[in-house]
Design an enzyme around this catalytic site. Structure first.
Site, PDB file in Angstrom:
ATOM      1  N   HIS A 245       0.842  -1.204   0.000  1.00  0.00           N
ATOM      2  CA  HIS A 245       0.000   0.000   0.000  1.00  0.00           C
ATOM      3  C   HIS A 245       0.868   1.241   0.000  1.00  0.00           C
ATOM      4  CE1 HIS A 245       0.637  -1.193   4.197  1.00  0.00           C
ATOM      5  NE2 HIS A 245       0.660   0.103   4.474  1.00  0.00           N
TER       6      HIS A 245
ATOM      7  N   HIS B  61       0.852   5.314   1.166  1.00  0.00           N
ATOM      8  CA  HIS B  61       0.208   6.359   1.960  1.00  0.00           C
ATOM      9  C   HIS B  61       0.299   7.687   1.206  1.00  0.00           C
ATOM     10  CE1 HIS B  61       0.388   4.285   6.013  1.00  0.00           C
ATOM     11  NE2 HIS B  61       1.305   3.581   5.359  1.00  0.00           N
TER      12      HIS B  61
END
Ligand code: 5GP
Ligand code: ZN
Length: 138
Positions: A101, A103
């Site tokens: 992922h 951010h």
């Protein structure tokens, strides 16, 4: 490929509801549950990869473009002064959820947040050796 026991796989594929800010064939971007700032967003691939080094080339090629698109929307809506793009790989690097992922952290002048590290002095000879070692390994 999805991983059944992975929470981000389940969120990315809509099995668990989330505050979604963007979705396409490859990604879902959601608001972080414990945000560093209002609007802190996570981009999750719909396929499972443990981290950047485990990821598909096709997904990686799209990931930064997707970050650019979502980041532009965040700047427009949040009127933030900057955005940190952060991506942690491995527990030692602060990765707490083992599903790739990115951010996107909105930043404001003087917000007092920290996305930083302690700087060390470097030795020129050692730097040469390290650069050559990594260059050989790439
Ligand atoms: P990491 O530390 O792995 O780079 O980042 C994981 C992030 O996921 C953290 O910022 C954490 O707040 C967020 N997070 C963990 N579990 C959930 C969840 O169930 N939903 C959402 N929206 N964010 C989560
Ligand atoms: Zn996953």
């Amino acid at each position: 490929m999805k991983k059944d026991d992975c929470i981000f796989c389940r969120i990315a594929n809509g099995e668990i509801p989330s505050n979604t800010v963007y979705e396409d064939e490859y990604f879902r971007a959601i608001l972080d549950l414990s945000p560093a700032a209002k609007g802190h967003t996570l981009i999750l691939p719909k396929d499972h990869f443990d981290d950047l080094f485990d990821a598909d080339e096709a997904v990686l090629e799209r990931l930064l473009k997707t970050a650019q698109k979502i980041g532009a929307g965040m700047k427009k809506y949040l009127n933030c002064d900057g955005i940190n793009v952060v991506q942690n790989n491995g527990a030692a690097a602060g990765q707490t959820v083992r599903h790739l992922h990115v951010h996107l952290i909105p930043r404001y002048e003087g917000d007092g947040q920290m996305v930083t590290w302690k700087q060390n002095a470097s030795d020129p000879e050692e730097q040469k050796k390290i650069a050559a070692g990594i260059a050989d390994a790439v």
